[in-house]
Scaffold this motif. Structure first.
Motif, short mmCIF file in Angstrom:
data_model
loop_
_atom_site.label_atom_id
_atom_site.label_comp_id
_atom_site.label_asym_id
_atom_site.label_seq_id
_atom_site.Cartn_x
_atom_site.Cartn_y
_atom_site.Cartn_z
N MET A 1 0.41 -1.20 -0.35
CA MET A 1 0.25 -0.20 0.10
C MET A 1 0.58 1.63 -0.04
SD MET A 1 -2.91 1.17 3.12
CE MET A 1 -2.35 2.31 3.93
N ALA A 2 2.10 1.08 0.66
CA ALA A 2 2.88 2.56 0.57
C ALA A 2 3.16 2.74 0.01
CB ALA A 2 3.80 2.47 2.40
N SER A 3 3.73 2.47 -1.25
CA SER A 3 4.35 3.00 -2.42
C SER A 3 3.65 3.04 -3.38
CB SER A 3 5.65 1.61 -3.00
OG SER A 3 4.04 0.25 -3.59
N GLY A 4 2.56 2.30 -3.33
CA GLY A 4 1.57 3.45 -4.28
C GLY A 4 0.31 5.12 -3.52
N SER A 5 0.84 4.53 -2.18
CA SER A 5 0.57 5.61 -1.39
C SER A 5 1.80 7.02 -1.91
CB SER A 5 0.44 6.18 -0.01
OG SER A 5 -0.60 4.86 -0.11
N THR A 6 2.50 6.28 -1.76
CA THR A 6 3.87 7.76 -2.18
C THR A 6 4.04 8.48 -3.08
OG1 THR A 6 5.15 6.02 -0.83
CG2 THR A 6 6.72 7.44 -1.91
N GLY A 7 3.91 7.91 -4.34
CA GLY A 7 3.88 8.04 -6.05
C GLY A 7 3.08 8.61 -5.99
N VAL A 8 1.16 9.09 -5.18
CA VAL A 8 0.32 9.76 -5.85
C VAL A 8 0.92 11.40 -4.50
CG1 VAL A 8 -2.13 10.17 -4.77
CG2 VAL A 8 -1.63 8.15 -5.76
N VAL A 9 1.47 11.11 -3.34
CA VAL A 9 1.83 11.80 -2.66
C VAL A 9 2.95 12.97 -3.14
CG1 VAL A 9 2.50 12.69 -0.27
CG2 VAL A 9 0.94 10.73 -0.01
N ILE A 10 3.72 11.99 -4.09
CA ILE A 10 4.92 13.22 -4.80
C ILE A 10 4.03 13.48 -5.40
CG2 ILE A 10 7.03 12.57 -6.07
CD1 ILE A 10 7.40 10.52 -3.39
N ALA A 11 3.64 13.01 -6.82
CA ALA A 11 2.63 13.49 -7.23
C ALA A 11 1.87 15.11 -7.61
CB ALA A 11 1.89 12.59 -8.56
N ALA A 12 1.12 14.38 -6.05
CA ALA A 12 0.25 15.89 -5.26
C ALA A 12 1.17 17.14 -4.80
CB ALA A 12 -0.48 15.31 -4.62
N MET A 13 2.52 16.62 -4.62
CA MET A 13 3.45 17.47 -3.71
C MET A 13 3.66 18.65 -4.77
SD MET A 13 6.45 17.24 -1.49
CE MET A 13 7.67 16.32 -2.67
N VAL A 14 4.05 17.97 -6.18
CA VAL A 14 4.45 18.75 -7.55
C VAL A 14 3.50 19.56 -7.93
CG1 VAL A 14 5.56 17.84 -9.35
CG2 VAL A 14 6.25 16.41 -7.64
N ALA A 15 2.56 19.89 -7.81
CA ALA A 15 1.14 19.90 -8.65
C ALA A 15 1.16 21.41 -7.26
CB ALA A 15 -0.05 19.00 -8.58
N ASN A 16 1.11 20.77 -6.51
CA ASN A 16 0.79 21.77 -5.67
C ASN A 16 1.81 22.43 -5.19
OD1 ASN A 16 -1.75 21.41 -4.24
ND2 ASN A 16 -1.11 20.07 -2.98
N GLY A 17 3.12 22.19 -5.57
CA GLY A 17 4.00 22.97 -5.80
C GLY A 17 4.05 24.07 -6.84
N GLY A 18 3.97 23.44 -8.09
CA GLY A 18 3.95 24.09 -9.59
C GLY A 18 2.64 25.06 -9.47
#
Length: 83
Positions: A1-18
């Motif tokens: 579960m964590a590896s999938g969650s990590t990817g989603v959280v990183i994608a959201a972090m990059v999007a929010n930063g942009g």
């Protein structure tokens, strides 16, 4: 579960930063105080994603003598902090 969650959280972090960068550019172009407020809001969202990543990484730690059942519940604690 964590590896999938990590990817989603990183994608959201990059999007929010942009989004934060774009909103700040909007503030610079317009001078609108609401755009500056929205910039801070997006920075806060990015910080929330960082806290979620910390929780995911901490929950993956191996069990120790002090925590014989592991650290899996840490993910929920950090999600609570974000909420």
């Amino acid at each position: 579960m964590a590896s999938g969650s990590t990817g989603v959280v990183i994608a959201a972090m990059v999007a929010n930063g942009g989004i934060a960068v774009l909103k700040f550019l909007g503030f610079l172009l317009t001078g609108s105080p609401s755009m500056l407020a929205e910039t801070y809001h997006s920075i806060s969202d990015t910080g929330n994603q960082v806290l979620l990543l910390v929780g995911i990484k901490y929950s993956e730690r191996e069990p120790t003598q002090i925590h014989p059942y592991g650290h899996g519940k840490a993910q929920f604690f950090y999600a609570f902090l974000v909420s």
